[in-house]
Design a protein around this motif. Structure first.
Motif, PDB file in Angstrom:
ATOM      1  N   PRO A  33       0.817  -1.227   0.000  1.00 14.84           N
ATOM      2  CA  PRO A  33       0.000   0.000   0.000  1.00 14.84           C
ATOM      3  C   PRO A  33       0.845   1.269   0.000  1.00 14.84           C
ATOM      4  O   PRO A  33       0.524   2.239  -0.685  1.00 14.84           O
ATOM      5  N   TYR A  36       2.260   1.711  -3.344  1.00 24.55           N
ATOM      6  CA  TYR A  36       1.199   2.080  -4.274  1.00 24.55           C
ATOM      7  C   TYR A  36       0.810   3.550  -4.094  1.00 24.55           C
ATOM      8  O   TYR A  36       0.583   4.267  -5.065  1.00 24.55           O
ATOM      9  N   LEU A  40       1.015   6.349  -6.858  1.00 27.60           N
ATOM     10  CA  LEU A  40      -0.136   7.193  -7.186  1.00 27.60           C
ATOM     11  C   LEU A  40       0.219   8.667  -7.134  1.00 27.60           C
ATOM     12  O   LEU A  40      -0.239   9.464  -7.946  1.00 27.60           O
ATOM     13  N   SER A 258     -10.421  12.695  -2.052  1.00 28.69           N
ATOM     14  CA  SER A 258     -10.474  11.394  -2.686  1.00 28.69           C
ATOM     15  C   SER A 258     -11.910  10.984  -2.999  1.00 28.69           C
ATOM     16  O   SER A 258     -12.211  10.543  -4.099  1.00 28.69           O
ATOM     17  N   PHE A 259     -12.810  11.143  -2.022  1.00 24.90           N
ATOM     18  CA  PHE A 259     -14.145  10.554  -2.180  1.00 24.90           C
ATOM     19  C   PHE A 259     -15.172  11.511  -2.781  1.00 24.90           C
ATOM     20  O   PHE A 259     -16.098  11.067  -3.431  1.00 24.90           O
ATOM     21  N   GLN A 262     -12.602  12.964  -6.254  1.00 26.33           N
ATOM     22  CA  GLN A 262     -11.964  11.978  -7.152  1.00 26.33           C
ATOM     23  C   GLN A 262     -10.503  12.308  -7.426  1.00 26.33           C
ATOM     24  O   GLN A 262      -9.971  11.941  -8.457  1.00 26.33           O
ATOM     25  N   TYR A 264      -7.634  11.125  -6.339  1.00 27.99           N
ATOM     26  CA  TYR A 264      -6.948  10.063  -5.601  1.00 27.99           C
ATOM     27  C   TYR A 264      -5.452  10.336  -5.518  1.00 27.99           C
ATOM     28  O   TYR A 264      -4.810  10.043  -4.517  1.00 27.99           O
TER      29      TYR A 264
ATOM     30  N   ARG B   7      -7.843   3.080   2.959  1.00 29.17           N
ATOM     31  CA  ARG B   7      -9.052   3.392   2.191  1.00 29.17           C
ATOM     32  C   ARG B   7      -8.699   3.699   0.750  1.00 29.17           C
ATOM     33  O   ARG B   7      -9.326   3.212  -0.161  1.00 29.17           O
ATOM     34  N   THR B   8      -7.677   4.534   0.593  1.00 25.68           N
ATOM     35  CA  THR B   8      -7.298   4.924  -0.757  1.00 25.68           C
ATOM     36  C   THR B   8      -6.980   3.691  -1.581  1.00 25.68           C
ATOM     37  O   THR B   8      -7.391   3.541  -2.714  1.00 25.68           O
ATOM     38  N   VAL B   9      -6.272   2.779  -0.916  1.00 26.31           N
ATOM     39  CA  VAL B   9      -5.812   1.616  -1.642  1.00 26.31           C
ATOM     40  C   VAL B   9      -6.969   0.682  -1.962  1.00 26.31           C
ATOM     41  O   VAL B   9      -7.092   0.188  -3.074  1.00 26.31           O
ATOM     42  N   THR B  12      -8.572   1.777  -4.982  1.00 24.64           N
ATOM     43  CA  THR B  12      -7.859   1.927  -6.239  1.00 24.64           C
ATOM     44  C   THR B  12      -7.034   0.724  -6.665  1.00 24.64           C
ATOM     45  O   THR B  12      -6.736   0.595  -7.833  1.00 24.64           O
ATOM     46  N   VAL B  13      -6.672  -0.147  -5.729  1.00 26.27           N
ATOM     47  CA  VAL B  13      -5.897  -1.319  -6.133  1.00 26.27           C
ATOM     48  C   VAL B  13      -6.577  -2.090  -7.270  1.00 26.27           C
ATOM     49  O   VAL B  13      -5.949  -2.429  -8.256  1.00 26.27           O
ATOM     50  N   ALA B  15      -8.106  -1.093  -9.597  1.00 27.44           N
ATOM     51  CA  ALA B  15      -7.978  -0.401 -10.874  1.00 27.44           C
ATOM     52  C   ALA B  15      -6.892  -1.029 -11.720  1.00 27.44           C
ATOM     53  O   ALA B  15      -7.028  -1.202 -12.931  1.00 27.44           O
ATOM     54  N   VAL B  16      -5.795  -1.382 -11.049  1.00 24.79           N
ATOM     55  CA  VAL B  16      -4.685  -1.987 -11.767  1.00 24.79           C
ATOM     56  C   VAL B  16      -5.125  -3.337 -12.322  1.00 24.79           C
ATOM     57  O   VAL B  16      -4.905  -3.672 -13.478  1.00 24.79           O
ATOM     58  N   THR B  88     -20.241   8.039  -3.997  1.00 29.04           N
ATOM     59  CA  THR B  88     -18.872   7.667  -3.631  1.00 29.04           C
ATOM     60  C   THR B  88     -18.620   6.210  -3.993  1.00 29.04           C
ATOM     61  O   THR B  88     -17.618   5.877  -4.631  1.00 29.04           O
ATOM     62  N   GLN B  91     -18.570   5.892  -7.803  1.00 35.21           N
ATOM     63  CA  GLN B  91     -17.341   6.413  -8.388  1.00 35.21           C
ATOM     64  C   GLN B  91     -16.185   5.448  -8.174  1.00 35.21           C
ATOM     65  O   GLN B  91     -15.370   5.233  -9.069  1.00 35.21           O
ATOM     66  N   ASN B  92     -16.131   4.882  -6.965  1.00 35.23           N
ATOM     67  CA  ASN B  92     -15.066   3.929  -6.684  1.00 35.23           C
ATOM     68  C   ASN B  92     -15.178   2.727  -7.600  1.00 35.23           C
ATOM     69  O   ASN B  92     -14.171   2.234  -8.118  1.00 35.23           O
ATOM     70  N   ALA B  95     -14.033   3.764 -11.010  1.00 36.05           N
ATOM     71  CA  ALA B  95     -12.579   3.898 -11.055  1.00 36.05           C
ATOM     72  C   ALA B  95     -11.910   2.527 -11.025  1.00 36.05           C
ATOM     73  O   ALA B  95     -10.895   2.302 -11.666  1.00 36.05           O
ATOM     74  N   GLN B 113     -21.924  14.400 -13.995  1.00 43.29           N
ATOM     75  CA  GLN B 113     -20.617  13.954 -13.562  1.00 43.29           C
ATOM     76  C   GLN B 113     -20.339  12.524 -14.032  1.00 43.29           C
ATOM     77  O   GLN B 113     -19.235  12.194 -14.436  1.00 43.29           O
ATOM     78  N   LEU B 116     -19.888  12.455 -17.846  1.00 39.70           N
ATOM     79  CA  LEU B 116     -18.565  12.921 -18.228  1.00 39.70           C
ATOM     80  C   LEU B 116     -17.510  11.830 -18.065  1.00 39.70           C
ATOM     81  O   LEU B 116     -16.606  11.692 -18.883  1.00 39.70           O
TER      82      LEU B 116
END
Lengths: 295, 441
Positions: A33, A36, A40, A258-259, A262, A264, B7-9, B12-13, B15-16, B88, B91-92, B95, B113, B116
């Protein structure tokens, strides 16, 4: 000397067999993480134009972002006031329980510790109702005593939060100090008694030096906790309308970017910047704390 | 910090991981873009499984009625949160490239949104443009964003709900213009400092419809170029009027939907609401103490003409991630245009977006006791045909709303100048828009 003694040592994987499972989990849960997030933070994924490598541009933006530093300054002020208050209260509670002069110490210990066992979100909601100045306890007190308590007013909201956090964590820190006090060998007290030391003298000469290490640890935990401040203000946000903004603390700022936004990549950058700052400050505190201990 | 990173991970993980999947699915997406109207009935025949995200109270009941009619189709209804919470999650999922539902509820203001970010299926290919005549002009305009990106579920033409008992007690007449409204607010609060004509603690979902009603058109979106002017004539007209209530403390600083708000409505502390036409049903259900006291009237006007705006309202859209877009579109068509589905929706107190229901004698003739036997839908239906045209939301409205409290909200807390707050909001939106690659102003 027999020739086989010169044989090069066989590659031995036994060590890896022991550490492997841990290393795998460690890499997956901690290193990956982090790597990553770093990865990012070097990109910008825009709503228009897509993803692009931008090098350190996000860091440049972060270093001059007034909203980030506004939040940072806020948690710093919070830290400088709330942490000493909380730790002194915790120390007093630990010394009181350890003094053997208190009746029903087990009960006190449990009651002071209890708030820590309440889930933070529940605790904050409960405090939110207490603080409510329309229909909460604050409103009732105002009506009864003619006071004008407004815990959610812009000038009070940080103090109100500090009160919640102190309430939550005094018991936890007290337990750390209390366990440090429990490790003091009885002989020391005996020697002190023979030397004629009494009450506060014992506290000053034996107990306080003995908990110094624990205080350093608790301080570091509290510093990290303060910089991470998120749950409490985030839960209070809808109640303290407009007063707790989207960049109230660095973590809330990163969360909203982030939420809701967007962003990130920029959010990851902020997480890393704050992580580095927290680590540096915690390290300095540890160095200073342990140096004093050596003296 | 650690929570944040995790949370971020989590978001987004995948996504890869998904990048490869997306590339592999490229052909399917191509195929989906050339769907035909006939595909829908074929898909219903063939059946399959759908996931539907909604927070509409009647969501489950509508899905049940659908599967009763089309037993081959299985619909899983998921409440993935209300409004922004759902966006939210959505969107996640977008993404991440996986995890999105087939059909999702999206409020009109947030629709652009998702258009787009190319998350939604253009339903033109399935012949949905033929459905236009079924909906009110304003709701169809909200989903017709360079393609049909959803079907309107409900609408919220703004009306004024007021507590007749409080009005009688304090000798207030129903205000027809905003000047009269401000005067009534002053009269009520002066007579009893504990009472307010209305509440407003700063809410972007409320301020923007009011700006819309005042003739403000602060956002202009043309592809990726965006114009923002939160000081245009109409926006200033609203802000100046609202300043006259905000600055002397005539607006109750109670956030809408908070516990305090419900208590204030039950207790008569807040005597009127400017709100969407979906509110009467909610008020009746949530404030039983007000039975018989409340009435509905048109929104006060600035110049005597009966102009109003849309407050809230949602569409349902088909997500590009759907494995079976034809079936999802067929479900959507049934959900928001079949009389069977809309009947279930109305039973649960919803306010429709379909012209037929709005014109039906049964709907207009309802005279609930809660509103003293007033035929409230006469007022609401009239409002739905008086919605001003030409209001656009930003293509990043969800974010824009999230920073409203930071800027305009400050003016509310300090009882300061709303125009200053709007200017600060504008600056914040401009810099966000630019950072996201839009051409701003």
């Amino acid at each position: 000397m027999p020739p086989h003694a010169f044989r090069p040592p066989r590659r031995d994987w036994r060590g890896w067999q022991f550490t492997g499972p841990f290393a795998a989990v460690f890499v997956f849960v901690f290193i990956a993480p982090l790597a990553y997030a770093l990865w990012l933070s070097l990109f910008q994924n825009r709503l228009v134009g897509g993803n692009a490598f931008v090098g350190l541009e996000n860091y440049q933006t972060a270093l001059t972002d007034p909203q980030l530093w506004d939040g940072f300054l806020r948690v710093l002020v919070f830290l400088l006031v709330q942490v000493p208050v909380m730790l002194v209260l915790a120390l007093i509670a630990a010394l009181a329980i350890d003094s053997a002069r208190l009746y029903a110490t087990g009960l006190f210990r449990l009651v002071i510790f209890l708030p820590y066992a309440v889930p933070a979100v529940v605790a904050v909601l409960m405090w939110g109702f207490i603080y409510g100045d329309h229909f909460g306890l604050a409103a009732d007190v105002n009506e009864l005593l003619g006071t004008d308590l407004r815990p959610f007013a812009p000038s009070w909201v940080l103090a109100s939060l500090g009160n919640i956090v102190t309430w939550e964590y005094v018991g936890y820190n007290m337990l750390i100090f209390y366990s440090a006090l429990k490790t003091i060998p009885y002989e020391l007290y005996e020697a002190a008694e023979i030397d004629g030391a009494r009450g506060l003298q014992v506290v000053k000469a034996i107990k306080l030096p003995a908990v110094r290490g624990a205080v350093v640890i608790a301080t570091i935990f509290s510093i990290i906790g303060s910089f991470q401040l998120f749950n409490e203000p985030n839960v209070l946000k809808p109640l303290a309308n407009n007063v707790i903004n989207s960049y109230f603390t660095p973590n809330m700022y990163a969360y909203n970017l982030s939420f809701a936004g967007q962003q990130y990549n920029y959010s990851a950058t902020i997480a890393i910047v704050m992580g580095v700052i927290t680590a540096v400050i915690a390290y300095v505190v540890q160095l200073r704390g342990t140096r004093r201990e050596d003296r | 910090m650690s929570t944040m990173k995790r949370r971020t991970v989590i978001g987004t993980v995948p996504a890869v991981l998904a990048a490869g999947t997306l590339a592999a699915c490229g052909d399917d997406t191509e195929a989906a873009a050339t769907g035909k109207p006939e595909d829908l009935d074929a898909a219903l025949e063939k059946g399959g499984k759908l996931t539907y995200w909604t927070w509409t109270p009647s969501g489950e009941a509508q899905a049940a009625a659908f599967t009763a009619q089309y037993p081959n189709v299985e619909v899983e209804v998921v409440n993935a949160g209300t409004a922004t919470d759902e966006y939210t999650a959505l969107q996640n999922a977008v993404a991440a490239g996986s995890g999105a539902p087939d059909v999702a509820q999206i409020e009109y203001y947030a629709l652009q949104q998702f258009v787009l970010s190319e998350s939604l299926v253009d339903l033109t290919q399935y012949g949905f443009t033929d459905l236009e005549s079924q909906y009110t002009a304003s709701t169809w305009a909200a989903v017709n964003l360079g393609g049909v990106f959803g079907l309107p579920q409900d609408s919220g033409p703004m009306v004024m709900l007021y507590n007749q008992a409080v009005f009688d007690e304090f000798g207030l007449t129903v205000p027809a213009t905003w000047d009269e409204y401000v005067a009534a607010a002053e009269a009520l609060h002066t007579a009893d400092p504990n009472r307010f004509l209305t509440n407003d603690a700063g809410d972007p979902g409320f301020a923007q419809p009011l700006i819309w009603q005042a003739g403000g058109r602060p956002y202009n979106v043309d592809g990726t170029s965006v114009t923002i002017d939160l000081q245009d004539e109409g926006t200033r007209r609203w802000a100046d009027t609202w300043n006259r209530m905000l600055q002397p403390g005539l607006l109750a600083p109670i956030p809408t939907w908070s516990d305090d708000w419900w208590k204030a409505l039950s207790g008569g502390t807040v005597a009127s609401l400017i709100i969407g036409s979906w509110m009467p049903g909610i008020l009746e259900g949530s404030v039983p103490e007000g039975a018989g006291n409340w009435r509905v009237a048109p929104v006060p006007s600035y110049d005597g003409s009966p102009v109003t705006a849309e407050n809230g309202g949602s569409a349902q859209s088909v997500l590009k991630q759907s494995a079976n877009p034809a079936l999802a579109a067929a479900f959507l068509r049934w959900l928001n245009s079949s009389p069977e589905s809309i009947a279930v929706f109305l039973e649960n107190g919803g306010f429709p977006s379909t012209a037929a229901e709005l014109a039906s004698a049964e709907f207009i003739g309802k005279a609930p006791d809660y509103f003293g036997g007033q035929k409230i839908n006469e007022v609401c239906v009239a409002a739905s045909s008086n919605v001003a045209t030409g209001f656009q939301y930003l293509p990043f409205q969800v974010y824009a709303n999230s920073v409203f409290p930071d800027t305009v909200g400050t003016a509310y807390t300090e009882q300061g100048d709303l125009n200053a707050g709007l200017q600060a909001w504008q600056e914040s939106l401009e810099s966000y828009g630019e950072a996201q690659g839009f051409q701003v102003n």
